[in-house]
Design a protein around this motif. Sequence first.
Motif, short mmCIF file in Angstrom:
data_model
loop_
_atom_site.label_atom_id
_atom_site.label_comp_id
_atom_site.label_asym_id
_atom_site.label_seq_id
_atom_site.Cartn_x
_atom_site.Cartn_y
_atom_site.Cartn_z
N ARG A 414 0.84 -1.20 0.00
CA ARG A 414 0.00 0.00 0.00
C ARG A 414 0.87 1.25 0.00
NH1 ARG A 414 -4.17 0.41 4.62
NH2 ARG A 414 -4.34 2.53 3.83
N VAL A 415 1.94 1.21 0.78
CA VAL A 415 2.84 2.35 0.82
C VAL A 415 3.51 2.53 -0.54
CG1 VAL A 415 4.83 3.33 1.98
CG2 VAL A 415 3.22 1.95 3.26
N VAL A 416 3.93 1.41 -1.13
CA VAL A 416 4.59 1.50 -2.45
C VAL A 416 3.63 2.06 -3.48
CG1 VAL A 416 5.70 0.16 -4.26
CG2 VAL A 416 6.15 -0.39 -1.87
N ILE A 417 2.40 1.56 -3.46
CA ILE A 417 1.42 2.05 -4.43
C ILE A 417 1.17 3.54 -4.21
CG2 ILE A 417 -1.01 1.90 -5.09
CD1 ILE A 417 -0.86 -1.07 -4.66
N ALA A 418 1.07 3.95 -2.95
CA ALA A 418 0.86 5.37 -2.67
C ALA A 418 2.00 6.19 -3.24
CB ALA A 418 0.74 5.59 -1.16
N MET A 419 3.21 5.69 -3.09
CA MET A 419 4.36 6.48 -3.55
C MET A 419 4.42 6.59 -5.06
SD MET A 419 7.52 5.47 -1.08
CE MET A 419 7.62 3.80 -1.66
N TYR A 420 4.11 5.48 -5.74
CA TYR A 420 4.33 5.46 -7.18
C TYR A 420 3.09 5.71 -8.01
CZ TYR A 420 9.10 3.96 -6.59
OH TYR A 420 10.42 3.93 -6.27
N PHE A 421 1.94 5.60 -7.41
CA PHE A 421 0.73 5.57 -8.22
C PHE A 421 -0.22 6.71 -7.88
CE2 PHE A 421 -3.64 3.72 -8.46
CZ PHE A 421 -3.79 3.91 -9.82
N LYS A 422 -0.38 6.97 -6.57
CA LYS A 422 -1.34 8.01 -6.17
C LYS A 422 -0.78 9.40 -6.46
CE LYS A 422 -4.45 5.29 -4.21
NZ LYS A 422 -4.20 4.65 -2.92
N LYS A 423 -1.74 10.32 -6.74
CA LYS A 423 -1.33 11.68 -7.04
C LYS A 423 -1.32 12.53 -5.76
CE LYS A 423 -1.59 11.86 -11.80
NZ LYS A 423 -1.52 10.43 -11.86
N GLN A 424 -0.38 13.40 -5.68
CA GLN A 424 -0.30 14.29 -4.53
C GLN A 424 -0.56 15.72 -5.01
OE1 GLN A 424 -0.43 14.48 -1.48
NE2 GLN A 424 1.42 15.10 -0.44
N ASP A 425 -1.29 16.48 -4.21
CA ASP A 425 -1.59 17.85 -4.63
C ASP A 425 -0.34 18.72 -4.64
OD1 ASP A 425 -4.12 16.88 -4.57
OD2 ASP A 425 -4.50 17.58 -2.52
N THR A 426 0.42 18.63 -3.55
CA THR A 426 1.63 19.45 -3.51
C THR A 426 2.75 18.74 -4.23
OG1 THR A 426 2.35 18.42 -1.48
CG2 THR A 426 1.02 20.40 -1.27
N HIS A 427 3.51 19.51 -4.97
CA HIS A 427 4.65 18.92 -5.66
C HIS A 427 5.96 19.40 -5.08
CE1 HIS A 427 2.56 16.62 -8.66
NE2 HIS A 427 1.71 17.62 -8.78
N GLU A 428 5.86 20.08 -3.93
CA GLU A 428 7.10 20.61 -3.37
C GLU A 428 8.00 19.44 -2.96
OE1 GLU A 428 6.74 22.10 0.67
OE2 GLU A 428 4.59 21.85 0.49
N PRO A 429 9.26 19.51 -3.37
CA PRO A 429 10.15 18.42 -3.03
C PRO A 429 10.41 18.39 -1.53
CG PRO A 429 11.34 20.19 -4.12
CD PRO A 429 9.90 20.55 -4.15
N ILE A 430 10.67 17.19 -1.02
CA ILE A 430 10.96 17.03 0.41
C ILE A 430 12.45 17.21 0.62
CG2 ILE A 430 11.02 15.36 2.28
CD1 ILE A 430 8.50 14.21 1.25
N THR A 431 12.78 18.11 1.50
CA THR A 431 14.20 18.29 1.76
C THR A 431 14.57 17.54 3.04
OG1 THR A 431 13.58 20.32 2.85
CG2 THR A 431 14.49 20.51 0.63
N ILE A 432 15.68 16.86 2.97
CA ILE A 432 16.13 16.09 4.12
C ILE A 432 17.55 16.52 4.45
CG2 ILE A 432 16.29 13.79 5.07
CD1 ILE A 432 14.98 12.76 2.63
N GLU A 433 17.84 16.46 5.72
CA GLU A 433 19.21 16.74 6.13
C GLU A 433 20.17 15.72 5.55
OE1 GLU A 433 20.65 17.63 10.07
OE2 GLU A 433 18.55 17.92 10.59
N ARG A 434 21.39 16.17 5.32
CA ARG A 434 22.35 15.27 4.69
C ARG A 434 22.62 14.05 5.57
NH1 ARG A 434 26.95 18.30 2.13
NH2 ARG A 434 25.31 18.67 0.62
#
Lengths: 463, 486
Positions: A414-434
């Motif tokens: 379900r998580v994989v499908i959410a990541m690759y298949f479902k659409k997200q409204d915001t397209h802002e990239p997620i920034t992560i600490e190095r």
Amino acid sequence: MKGLLIISGLGILAMLAEIFKFKKLLFPMVLLGIVAAYAFNFMEWKTGMSIPYFDNMIGFDKLAIAFSGIIIATAFFWFILANDYFEEETNLVDHFALVLFALVGALMLTSFKNMTTLFLGVEIMSIPLYVLAASKKKDIKSNEAGFKYLIMGSFASGFLLFGIALIYGATGSFDLMQIRSFISEHAADMPLFFYVGVVFMLIAMCFKVSAAPFHFWAPDVYQGSPTLITALMSTVVKTAAFAAFMRLFMVGFAEISSVWTGILAGVVALSLIIANFSAAMQNNVKRILAYSSISHAAFMLMVILANVRSNLSVNALIYYSLAYSLGSIAAFGIVYNVTRKGNENVDAFNGLSKRNPSLALCMAVAMLSLAGIPITSGFFAKYFVFTAMIGTQYKWLLIIAVLTSAVGVYYYLRVVIAMYFKKQDTHEPITIERSNIIVIVLTTAATIAIGIVPGIVAEMFEF
Amino acid sequence: MLAALLILFPLLAGLLVFFVKGNTARNLALGFSIIEFGLALGAFCLFKQDPNACMLSFDHVWVKSLGIHFSVGIDGMSLLMILLTTFLVPLIILSSFTSDHSKPNNFYGLILLMQMALVGVFMANDGFLFYVFWELALIPIYFICLLWGGEDRGRITFKFFVYTLFGSLFMLVGLIYLYNHTNVDGLKSWAVQDLYTAGRSLAENQQCAVFWMIFIAFAIKMPIFPLHTWQPDTYVTAPTQGTMLLSGIMLKMGTFGVIKWLLPVVPLGLEKWGGTAIALSVTGIVYASIIAISQKDFKRLIAYSSIAHVGLISAGILSANQQGIQGAIMQMLAHGVNVVGLFFIADILFRHTGTREMDKLGGIRGMNGNFAILFLIILLGSVALPLTNGFVGEFLLINGVYQFSATMAALAGLTVILGAVYMLRAYQKIMLGDRNDSNVAFGPLATTDKVVLSIICVVVVAFGVYPKPLNDIAEEAVKTIMLNLK
């Protein structure tokens, strides 16, 4: 042993940091200390001698060293992942000290030789965690988690202590080996209350590893606690609890395995079914991971249940702990970064493959590993369990394990499908600490690496 | 060494393609897959000279303490399967040139990784390795279907994944059970021959349990009635190239698995339950054919026809005699080529007309005569007309099933008649008659489309007229297999 001493020293040092004002230095010092602890641990492995300490209360044999290695390594990754957790809080040194003491308890659990050290280890590990679970002071869920954990944990400790007392009453000793030899000498005429003691200890340990039907605290505590503390619980604490479980039952009570294997088989079956079907109905990612950790606990218990005191099952448990810890650290690291905005449901992952493709890839690998798909380490972990179980009388458990594994794939995917298949409204990239990226990438790579070359871990104990 | 190279090359090529941008990825993938086909042809020539050449096998210890080896080898049957795989993959890649896929590097990278796993499945001589490749093949195709599939793909690919994984896990338990009974100088072993020995040493009821545990995985992959429910939806939803991989090659993993990893392992289990399994297969033939007749969507019709064909293949294999298995191998090759052709035709129709519903189509022959001829040739191959490639296999298969049971053969033979009914009916509706919908316009084919279709047609006719080179290899291979069955 030196590792244990170093980490205890670090814990005390952390408390002094506030007074002597070297808070800034603390974080690098802790990391260095952990690396040193790992190095000493590794050297003890190389020399391979098992020296008992403190009148045979604690002893680092190879088994203890292997589990300590996993715990220390996981803790190292965890500290890097958690560096900003300590920065956000005002009272940072307390938290350092608490986590370090929990680690001390965990290391004691891998190496106890005596029932008193077992109890001390459980308490030293658990009490800091009660506080840490509630460390988001203004969040009601976090408070609830800490409170629940405390009540349930104390309850289990009570069982544990009661069990130890009963066993002491029957055998006249706290020492694990002495209890073992007493049992084998007087196998026929052990009093009933001895067996009650064994069952009490079994229940207490099942509480600690969160196996059904003693799992009720786990989902709430996992969900309410700060994500990083949940990560700590599901990796370090879990591994330590299993090391203790294994030592207690496969060494201490091996002679009377017929008493507890039946109960344990029921516990495993219940855990597999309840955990997997409940996880399939959850929306909150942390709850899903909580149930997933119950299901993995059941798998690890199956190894203990197989009760073949052979290197095969020891290797299987060590490999499983490592594979599960690596996968969980990666998964929680990603969950921590993705759910920062507050949405902890699966839909927080929607469209992650667009917003941050490499993060999505790492999460996919972690999920596939937890689900047990080749060529990740999770697959080999499951495979070792199946191999250990197939020679036993509990083949029906294997069938349940297979069926529920298929259910398990559902919620990981379900998580994989959410990541690759479902659409997200915001397209802002997620920034992560190095530093977080490094941990996530390293653990993901290690997940695949020990899946391709399982021999380096699975052959630690020669056949 | 050549054997290991056949696996390693697509792996490296696939990983490389991931890092290439745009259409270069596409061309690179095509080039790589043609080189891979060249390697397979090299293996073919080597095999012709000396079937036991050491280049054709490779063995390296993987996990020593558990007796797991990275052991691959090419025998007659796997050679044919590898030729099929490496022949189809370039065609599949070429067939995608006319349609644009987003993120082509990932798409083609996944196809090449898929090829790696498929070739690995066909070559593995170690039970564990076989399982690993078997599962590995699932991951690329899952992502291909999930990322580039059609409507409702989330739910459908999910069902597909869980269904197949479910079967695979049972197979894993079955294989571990066999492994646990192996004994080579006191150690356990995963080598295929040792598993055979272990399987045969089991008592009858144990063999029956192992038979079903392993068969269920293969039955889901093929699929056999009543485990087929994932298949039509998945075939229809997947992108055309994904469907081609699934039906053209991946389906053969199941039938191949039965021949190599089931029949020789549990002879007593087969004796007891083989009849039931054949009955299921034959039920599938009739059931799927009847459903195919009433389909409106052409792609779905092909999906059901595939169930019918694979039912016959499975029945032939399970009858466990020379003709049955040899026919199955020949039919696996023919079906692989034909079904890829048919799905490509469905794709071309959809691209040109925007619909796959046969009622809305019609009279296309008048608009594009060449296409009509190419379609007809592939379709005749699929209904197994004499002098097409489908005929040899189907004839042998029905012969093989007949030796097992005349009733079953009579029922299985219905596939020929029913197959002709739904295929010719489809052709009639799509190509002949008047133009039903005035909006439907059908222009000339793109060059790559023509190339792909022509190559497939040439193969259909060539191996129908002269099947000897393949048939000889299949015959020899089956003779060795039959030795193991005794």
